[in-house]
Design an enzyme around this catalytic site. Sequence first.
Site, PDB file in Angstrom:
ATOM      1  N   SER A 114       0.833  -1.193   0.000  1.00  0.00           N
ATOM      2  CA  SER A 114       0.000   0.000   0.000  1.00  0.00           C
ATOM      3  C   SER A 114       0.883   1.263   0.000  1.00  0.00           C
ATOM      4  O   SER A 114       1.683   1.449  -0.920  1.00  0.00           O
ATOM      5  CB  SER A 114      -0.955  -0.037   1.196  1.00  0.00           C
ATOM      6  OG  SER A 114      -1.974   0.909   1.062  1.00  0.00           O
ATOM      7  N   ASP A 253      -9.310  -5.263  -4.541  1.00  0.00           N
ATOM      8  CA  ASP A 253      -8.392  -4.305  -3.919  1.00  0.00           C
ATOM      9  C   ASP A 253      -8.765  -2.871  -4.284  1.00  0.00           C
ATOM     10  O   ASP A 253      -8.879  -2.531  -5.456  1.00  0.00           O
ATOM     11  CB  ASP A 253      -6.972  -4.623  -4.413  1.00  0.00           C
ATOM     12  CG  ASP A 253      -5.882  -3.863  -3.681  1.00  0.00           C
ATOM     13  OD1 ASP A 253      -6.195  -2.906  -2.958  1.00  0.00           O
ATOM     14  OD2 ASP A 253      -4.716  -4.247  -3.841  1.00  0.00           O
ATOM     15  N   HIS A 280      -7.077  -6.059  -0.504  1.00  0.00           N
ATOM     16  CA  HIS A 280      -5.905  -5.192  -0.375  1.00  0.00           C
ATOM     17  C   HIS A 280      -4.708  -5.868   0.289  1.00  0.00           C
ATOM     18  O   HIS A 280      -3.571  -5.475   0.056  1.00  0.00           O
ATOM     19  CB  HIS A 280      -6.308  -3.947   0.428  1.00  0.00           C
ATOM     20  CG  HIS A 280      -5.309  -2.841   0.426  1.00  0.00           C
ATOM     21  ND1 HIS A 280      -4.716  -2.363  -0.724  1.00  0.00           N
ATOM     22  CD2 HIS A 280      -4.783  -2.101   1.448  1.00  0.00           C
ATOM     23  CE1 HIS A 280      -3.884  -1.379  -0.416  1.00  0.00           C
ATOM     24  NE2 HIS A 280      -3.899  -1.214   0.891  1.00  0.00           N
TER      25      HIS A 280
END
Length: 300
Positions: A114, A253, A280
């Site tokens: 991320s 995601d 995610h």
Amino acid sequence: MSSLLQPVTTGRIPFRTYETWYAIYGHLITPSKQPPLVVLHGGPGAGHDYLQSLGELNAIAEIPVVMYDQVGCGRSTHLRHAPLGTITIKLFLDELNNLLDALGLKEYDLLGQSWGGMLACEHAVRQPPGLRRLILEGTPASMRLAEQVRLSCYNDFPTPLRDALFLFDKDGVHTPEYQEARLRFRKTNGCRVDPLPAEMLATWDNMRSDSTVPTIMMGTSYIRTAGVLRDWSIIGRLPLIKCKVLVAHGQYDWCGVEAAEPFKRETWDAKVMTFEGAAHFLHLDQKYAFFQSVVEFLTE
């Protein structure tokens, strides 16, 4: 935490007037001479807890794994009273470089999850001589694209939940429907493991306990980014990355699909993978499939 995931070494490294806490799973020098994998957590401000299972890569493939809590969260120095303008992308880039130097890592691989992948991209485009390979897990190519994908995720929400998100964004009205919408988003587009793993819960507790970094870097909205990262993009700079790259995201995601599309278009040495049924957090949703892809990429 199981004995398999106990780090061999933990410590603190001075960084400016702060300290960076780190953990090493395995030994930096191994019989196979596999370069260490340095893991960059997301958030910003999430801490490393939710990524601890990546320490298993040491047992699976003798890959030394280095994790750390970025300043502002976890066991590192917190930044509640940091001077205005301190919390920037450059701060975290400088911290990463300081960590690499302090541990004497002349050759290394990076895995960024991320925001950690965004930070890893910023590091990679500067073409550091020691960086061998780069893995981006759940990383968008720009915040604008990530916002667009996030909004599309809300299209499947019941109208009262979707309206509650926009009401909070507009007027700060905190309702039960808003709480339910946030929980639904996390379970559908964040981590799809049920019940949620303890390390994921620990990470969210960590972010709630000190929201300084996430608030400054991202803002508080579930609709748009209002912080330092609001205009962030790596699009157009991707050809500057000279190492091999694995880009991985989940089917659901909120940083995947269109948000990862530019990684396919730019002319650089990248492999892009979509993990079906995952969101995610690939290392939790599709743990062993993701681990296998990581090991194959790092050892080929």
